[in-house]
Scaffold this active site. Structure first.
Site, PDB file in Angstrom:
ATOM      1  N   THR A  45       0.803  -1.229   0.000  1.00  9.20           N
ATOM      2  CA  THR A  45       0.000   0.000   0.000  1.00  9.20           C
ATOM      3  C   THR A  45       0.836   1.279   0.000  1.00  9.20           C
ATOM      4  O   THR A  45       0.283   2.377   0.069  1.00  9.20           O
ATOM      5  CB  THR A  45      -0.959   0.003   1.214  1.00  9.20           C
ATOM      6  OG1 THR A  45      -0.177  -0.144   2.409  1.00  9.20           O
ATOM      7  CG2 THR A  45      -1.946  -1.144   1.129  1.00  9.20           C
ATOM      8  N   THR A 142       8.045 -10.845  18.268  1.00  6.48           N
ATOM      9  CA  THR A 142       8.959  -9.851  17.670  1.00  6.48           C
ATOM     10  C   THR A 142       8.312  -8.463  17.552  1.00  6.48           C
ATOM     11  O   THR A 142       8.132  -7.951  16.450  1.00  6.48           O
ATOM     12  CB  THR A 142       9.423 -10.306  16.267  1.00  6.48           C
ATOM     13  OG1 THR A 142       8.255 -10.420  15.411  1.00  6.48           O
ATOM     14  CG2 THR A 142      10.140 -11.630  16.304  1.00  6.48           C
ATOM     15  N   ASP A 229       8.604  -8.633   8.167  1.00  4.18           N
ATOM     16  CA  ASP A 229       8.160  -9.988   7.831  1.00  4.18           C
ATOM     17  C   ASP A 229       9.367 -10.895   7.581  1.00  4.18           C
ATOM     18  O   ASP A 229       9.370 -12.066   7.977  1.00  4.18           O
ATOM     19  CB  ASP A 229       7.258  -9.950   6.594  1.00  4.18           C
ATOM     20  CG  ASP A 229       6.116  -8.958   6.751  1.00  4.18           C
ATOM     21  OD1 ASP A 229       5.539  -8.903   7.853  1.00  4.18           O
ATOM     22  OD2 ASP A 229       5.814  -8.227   5.797  1.00  4.18           O
TER      23      ASP A 229
END
Length: 314
Positions: A45, A142, A229
């Site tokens: 995005t 995390t 990620d």
């Protein structure tokens, strides 16, 4: 032994974010990865335009049912990242509980994506779900500094406070906590970012010790998408290869990140041309080109071990 990961994250047609950021590096390191795409977008995005579909909680249930009916719902790891609504997250929780019942040694790696730099970019009603249901199930967590503060209700201004927050997160569930980025000053100067980690190592006699580490990571003057990620996926892989050695696991994870980001920024600057700002497309992570670094990263960031905690009774 075959190692299988269920990864529930977003998917993009073009570029690297969510499952696209996690799957290839995990496969390169020998993991089988089953992906459920929480969204399917044309691209991330941060571009001027993006289109796509969002997977609903019901659709997630349907996909999981298909796996279950074929009796192939056996996993060693679960990995989750960005989730945008509570009903979806609640189904994820149900799936994790069911898979953990089937395999008590399953490891859940959770990146509790909620916000950064003091601002939430998910609906606020996700916080209690993370706090009360997701974090207690997680084994490896995390968060960035802001997310860790949200989950514990405590502010971090010093290294000691960061350690206290990690201890509070341990009490909530996970034995391994890594604060992936903080605003703490680095001993190496303002060109470095401080990350901290804490791993609870349980002994047979019921006591436990904590290994606590600190990393000074070189800053890069650009905004990348998909790095969080990649971090969570690499931490999954390297803690698997180095159990009870958070120092080595984090050094390898952060070094992979460094090599991928360095290759990406070099390519982006060259492609953009002199004096031009690279576009989101040019700043997509150079993942395939970094295959050798993912498999065998040269260590460029060394972790410092903080004082070990005394034995704690459980």
């Amino acid at each position: 032994m075959e190692c299988r990961v269920l990864s529930i994250q977003s998917h993009v047609v073009r570029g690297y974010v969510g499952n696209k950021s996690a799957t290839f590096p995990l496969q390169v390191l020998g993991f089988e990865v089953d992906s459920i795409n929480s969204v399917q977008f044309s691209n991330h995005t941060g571009y001027a335009h993006w289109k796509g579909q969002v997977l609903t909680a019901e659709e997630l249930n349907v996909l999981y049912d298909g796996i279950k009916l074929n009796k192939v719902n056996q996993y060693d790891y679960i990995l989750t990242g960005y989730s945008r609504d509570t009903s979806f997250l609640e189904v994820v929780v149900d799936i994790i509980q069911e898979l953990k019942k089937a395999n008590p040694s399953l490891v859940y790696v959770c990146d509790p994506v909620m916000g950064d730099q003091g601002a939430m970019y998910v609906p606020e009603n996700l916080l209690p779900v993370y706090k009360n249901k997701v974090v207690p199930l997680s084994d490896i967590l995390t968060p960035n500094q802001f997310e860790a503060e949200l989950l514990t209700g405590r502010k971090i201004n010093t290294e000691d406070e960061a350690v206290q927050v990690m201890d509070l997160l341990h009490e909530m569930g996970p034995d391994t906590v890594v604060l992936t980025s903080t605003d703490l000053p680095s001993r190496q100067g303002d060109q470095f970012l401080v990350a901290l980690g804490s791993q609870k190592i349980r002994k047979p006699d019921g006591t436990s010790t904590n290994q606590r580490i600190c990393l000074d990571i070189p800053k890069v003057n650009a905004v990348f998408v998909g790095t969080g990620d990649l971090f969570a996926a690499m931490l999954l892989a390297w803690t698997h290869h180095h159990p009870n050695d958070l120092k080595t696991a984090c050094e390898k994870t952060v070094s992979v990140m460094h090599h991928v980001i360095k290759r990406t920024i070099t390519y982006a600057v060259e492609t953009a041309g002199p004096g031009k700002k690279p576009s989101p497309a040019q700043l997509e992570l150079r993942m395939v080109q970094s295959k050798a670094d993912i498999e065998n990263p040269a260590i460029v960031v060394e972790a410092n071990v903080l004082d070990k905690s005394p034995d704690q009774k459980q």
